[in-house]
Every structure is written in structure tokens, then in C-alpha cells.
Scaffold this active site. Sequence first.
Site, PDB file in Angstrom:
ATOM      1  N   TYR A 134      -2.684  -0.495  10.546  1.00  0.00           N
ATOM      2  CA  TYR A 134      -2.768  -0.870   9.133  1.00  0.00           C
ATOM      3  C   TYR A 134      -1.551  -0.357   8.372  1.00  0.00           C
ATOM      4  CZ  TYR A 134      -4.247  -0.848   4.258  1.00  0.00           C
ATOM      5  OH  TYR A 134      -4.292  -1.022   2.889  1.00  0.00           O
TER       6      TYR A 134
ATOM      7  N   SER B 234       0.842  -1.191   0.000  1.00  0.00           N
ATOM      8  CA  SER B 234       0.000   0.000   0.000  1.00  0.00           C
ATOM      9  C   SER B 234       0.878   1.242   0.000  1.00  0.00           C
ATOM     10  CB  SER B 234      -0.898   0.010   1.244  1.00  0.00           C
ATOM     11  OG  SER B 234      -1.537   1.266   1.416  1.00  0.00           O
TER      12      SER B 234
END
Length: 254
Positions: free
Chosen positions: A151, A138
Site C-alpha cells: 500500500y 497518502s
Amino acid sequence: MAIANKNIIFVAGLGGIGLDTSREIVKSGPKNLVILDRIDNPTAIAELKAINPKVTVTFYPYDVTVPVAETTKLLKTIFAQLKTVDLLINGAGILDDHQIERTIAVNFTGTVNTTTAIMEFWDKRKGGPGGVIANICSVTGFNAIYQVPVYSASKAAALSFTNSLARLAPITGVTAYSINPGITRTPLVHRFNSWLDVEPRVGELLLEHPTQTTLECAQNFVKAIEANKNGAIWQLDLGQLIAVEWTKHWDSHI
């Protein structure tokens, strides 16, 4: 790497970005697409088969949080059927900073364990043929969304792991690169929990800014697969595919 006639394993190939990427992959004509996912979706599997009937699409239930030994057992079954596997895509991910342990287990440990398991079949030191790994990380691995630090940290860890895999390619024969999507309009980002509820509206706030569709992300994902560049850090953001030049701040010199 041309996708045509290749054997591909896609972990979490039925999710938001995953399903659109699976669609784009089958259009490119692999020999086999093996999807490992926690949730069965017969409708999606049937759709993938219909897109290109020449491609063999198979599904196995798989939870990336299982021990390495269980993953190895599943891979033995797959390798026995296919004989060779050319590409492993690790795509499992959750976005919920209330679930701290599970976030780390799925987003980071699961990627490490699945990769470790396939090395049993690919590592050239064991007589394996080598292979290619594409890890979905990501852009939060570059700069965190600070309201979801768990996260973001899990994705930074997955990115670091992938960079190391690429450096190990001369030893293992296994190359690797990372796929780093920007904010993409999926159910994952419509509503999710921030760490300690520091920002209950974080999902809504992100969607107030420019985003990309899952199809745009998937199309660029396929381009990255075709480029097949060991060590590449691909940013897939706003419909663009960008090769990120990583800034080195420290080196072990070994």
C-alpha cells in the site's frame, strides 16, 4: 480555483473521505459534479443532490482497473454532455496488503490510466483547453507504514507520478497536485491486512494514536482545491492543511 460553476469529475467520490469531500464540494456550488465509482450508492447521490439542488450530480459506474480505452469511451460520454471539465479528482484506493496486484492496480495504475485517458481531451498539444488534476495519495508516500509496504509503495508511486504531471504542465497545459491524508477514521483503517500478516493488529495500533475525521479531511481538501497550486504536495493530517516542501536528493538536469 473557485469551485462555483465548475465541472468536476470525482473518481471514488462515494467512499469515506470521498463522500464527505463530495458533500463539501456541492456546498461550494459547482455546476456539475460527476461521480465515478465502482459501487452505486443511490442514497448518497440523493443526499448530495438535496444539499444543493442547484448542482447537477450524476453517477457513472466505473472501475479504475479497466483498460485506458474503456475509460476514454466513458469520458467521451461525459465530455459530450458537459462540453468542458475543469477538475479531475482521482480518489480510488484500497488498503489490503493481501491483495498485492489489486492494490497496485487500483492505487497506482488506475490513477495513471484515468489521467492518461483524460489527456485525450485536455492536452493542449491536441488542441485541448488544459485542466486540473487532484490525486489522492497518502502520507505513507512520504514515510511508509512498513507493515503495509505494498500500500505504502503504491501511494509513493502515485505521488511521484503527480509530481511529474505538475512538471509537465508547460507542455500539456494540465496542472496537478497531490492530496495526502494522514490517518483518518474511515472503514478503510478500522481493520485491514498487513503484508504476510506481519502485524495482524496494525489497524488497531494506528487508531491508538491521534487521527482526524473524514469531515476534517474533506474541509481541508476543498481548501486545497481552492488554492489550486500546481505541484503542491498537500498534507491533510490531524485537521490541518500543510504544504510540504519536498527535499530534492537527485536531479536529472533535463
